[in-house]
Design an enzyme around this catalytic site. Sequence first.
Site, PDB file in Angstrom:
ATOM      1  N   ASP A 142     -38.005  12.518   4.648  1.00 42.45           N
ATOM      2  CA  ASP A 142     -38.475  13.776   5.251  1.00 42.45           C
ATOM      3  C   ASP A 142     -39.829  14.165   4.664  1.00 42.45           C
ATOM      4  O   ASP A 142     -40.234  13.651   3.616  1.00 42.45           O
ATOM      5  CB  ASP A 142     -37.433  14.888   5.009  1.00 42.45           C
ATOM      6  CG  ASP A 142     -37.623  16.075   5.962  1.00 42.45           C
ATOM      7  OD1 ASP A 142     -38.540  16.041   6.801  1.00 42.45           O
ATOM      8  OD2 ASP A 142     -36.829  17.026   5.860  1.00 42.45           O
ATOM      9  N   ASP A 194     -44.018  20.779   3.138  1.00 45.31           N
ATOM     10  CA  ASP A 194     -45.187  21.645   3.326  1.00 45.31           C
ATOM     11  C   ASP A 194     -45.986  21.764   2.031  1.00 45.31           C
ATOM     12  O   ASP A 194     -47.208  21.902   2.065  1.00 45.31           O
ATOM     13  CB  ASP A 194     -44.732  23.028   3.806  1.00 45.31           C
ATOM     14  CG  ASP A 194     -44.037  22.923   5.146  1.00 45.31           C
ATOM     15  OD1 ASP A 194     -44.683  22.448   6.096  1.00 45.31           O
ATOM     16  OD2 ASP A 194     -42.845  23.251   5.232  1.00 45.31           O
ATOM     17  N   LYS A 225     -40.276  23.505   2.070  1.00 48.01           N
ATOM     18  CA  LYS A 225     -40.058  22.926   3.392  1.00 48.01           C
ATOM     19  C   LYS A 225     -39.662  24.034   4.363  1.00 48.01           C
ATOM     20  O   LYS A 225     -39.314  25.134   3.969  1.00 48.01           O
ATOM     21  CB  LYS A 225     -38.946  21.868   3.341  1.00 48.01           C
ATOM     22  CG  LYS A 225     -39.342  20.642   2.538  1.00 48.01           C
ATOM     23  CD  LYS A 225     -38.287  19.540   2.552  1.00 48.01           C
ATOM     24  CE  LYS A 225     -37.727  19.239   3.905  1.00 48.01           C
ATOM     25  NZ  LYS A 225     -38.718  18.936   4.936  1.00 48.01           N
ATOM     26  N   GLU A 263     -32.160  20.195   7.103  1.00 50.66           N
ATOM     27  CA  GLU A 263     -32.857  19.306   6.159  1.00 50.66           C
ATOM     28  C   GLU A 263     -32.204  19.383   4.785  1.00 50.66           C
ATOM     29  O   GLU A 263     -31.998  18.362   4.119  1.00 50.66           O
ATOM     30  CB  GLU A 263     -34.336  19.695   6.068  1.00 50.66           C
ATOM     31  CG  GLU A 263     -35.099  19.389   7.343  1.00 50.66           C
ATOM     32  CD  GLU A 263     -36.523  19.913   7.371  1.00 50.66           C
ATOM     33  OE1 GLU A 263     -37.285  19.451   8.219  1.00 50.66           O
ATOM     34  OE2 GLU A 263     -36.876  20.783   6.561  1.00 50.66           O
TER      35      GLU A 263
HETATM   36  C1  5RP Z   1     -39.827  20.997   8.885  1.00 50.28           C
HETATM   37  C2  5RP Z   1     -40.351  20.585   7.561  1.00 50.28           C
HETATM   38  C3  5RP Z   1     -41.425  19.552   7.543  1.00 50.28           C
HETATM   39  O1  5RP Z   1     -41.019  18.503   6.735  1.00 50.28           O
HETATM   40  C4  5RP Z   1     -42.676  20.172   6.991  1.00 50.28           C
HETATM   41  O2  5RP Z   1     -42.999  21.310   7.771  1.00 50.28           O
HETATM   42  C5  5RP Z   1     -43.840  19.180   6.990  1.00 50.28           C
HETATM   43  O3  5RP Z   1     -44.247  18.957   8.304  1.00 50.28           O
HETATM   44  P1  5RP Z   1     -45.425  17.961   8.670  1.00 50.28           P
HETATM   45  O4  5RP Z   1     -44.947  16.585   8.367  1.00 50.28           O
HETATM   46  O5  5RP Z   1     -45.649  18.209  10.144  1.00 50.28           O
HETATM   47  O6  5RP Z   1     -46.628  18.337   7.849  1.00 50.28           O
HETATM   48  O7  5RP Z   1     -39.955  21.047   6.519  1.00 50.28           O
HETATM   49  O8  5RP Z   1     -38.914  22.060   8.770  1.00 50.28           O
END
Ligand code: 5RP
Length: 222
Positions: free
Chosen positions: A83, A86, A96, A105
Amino acid sequence: MSAEGDAKKRLAAQAALDYVVDGAVIGVGTGSTVNFFIEALIPYRNRVRAAVSSSNASTERLQAGGIPVLDLNEVEDLGVYVDGADEATRGLHLIKGGGAALTREKIVAAAAARFVCIADESKVVARLGTFPLPIEVIPMARSYVKRQLATHGGRAVWRQGVVTDNGNHILDVHGLTIDDPPAMESELNQIVGVVTVGLFARRPADVLILGTAQGIKVLPQK
Ligand code: 5RP
């Protein structure tokens, strides 16, 4: 995100294929970096038995790519979960929930033996909290939770128009001082009406794969 940022996300996503265990069920998260991972996984779909997904959006992408998706309740042994994040510290604590999928998640991360986080290098921070902390709340508790968060020094903003896959709302909390991520995660989890706090510190990532201008960087370093 720029083309350069996307290239770094792709690098990290591609490198995560090395953590896929042949014949196993793999946990798959949500977001643009994970979308690159799904894209990279599709040509090798016969290597995995199936996936467990953290969102309806990822489930659709996986199924469209010919990868069967199982309910987590059907899976006893989940080896690896991939995963994005952020924000991430070098100690592998994460924020996240930018994509509003934080609850599922966190569940899939908790159930997995190994959590492999993939991100571009811009996500690395010395201290979490510049990215507003997403918190999933029961809709009727939204204003109450917002007031409670103010007593912790946070200014919560309702992410209007967003309903999570679980039918709940998201508050994005600005201005928190997150010096001790596991302690703050526990503390905010205690607020009645909070479903999930987007701090992943009590169960941090096990591996952080960063796409950088110089290539892949993996933390912790061996
Ligand atoms: C979704 C998340 C994502 O992992 C997080 O927002 C990162 O996203 P991205 O890969 O588009 O930068 O926690 O709920």
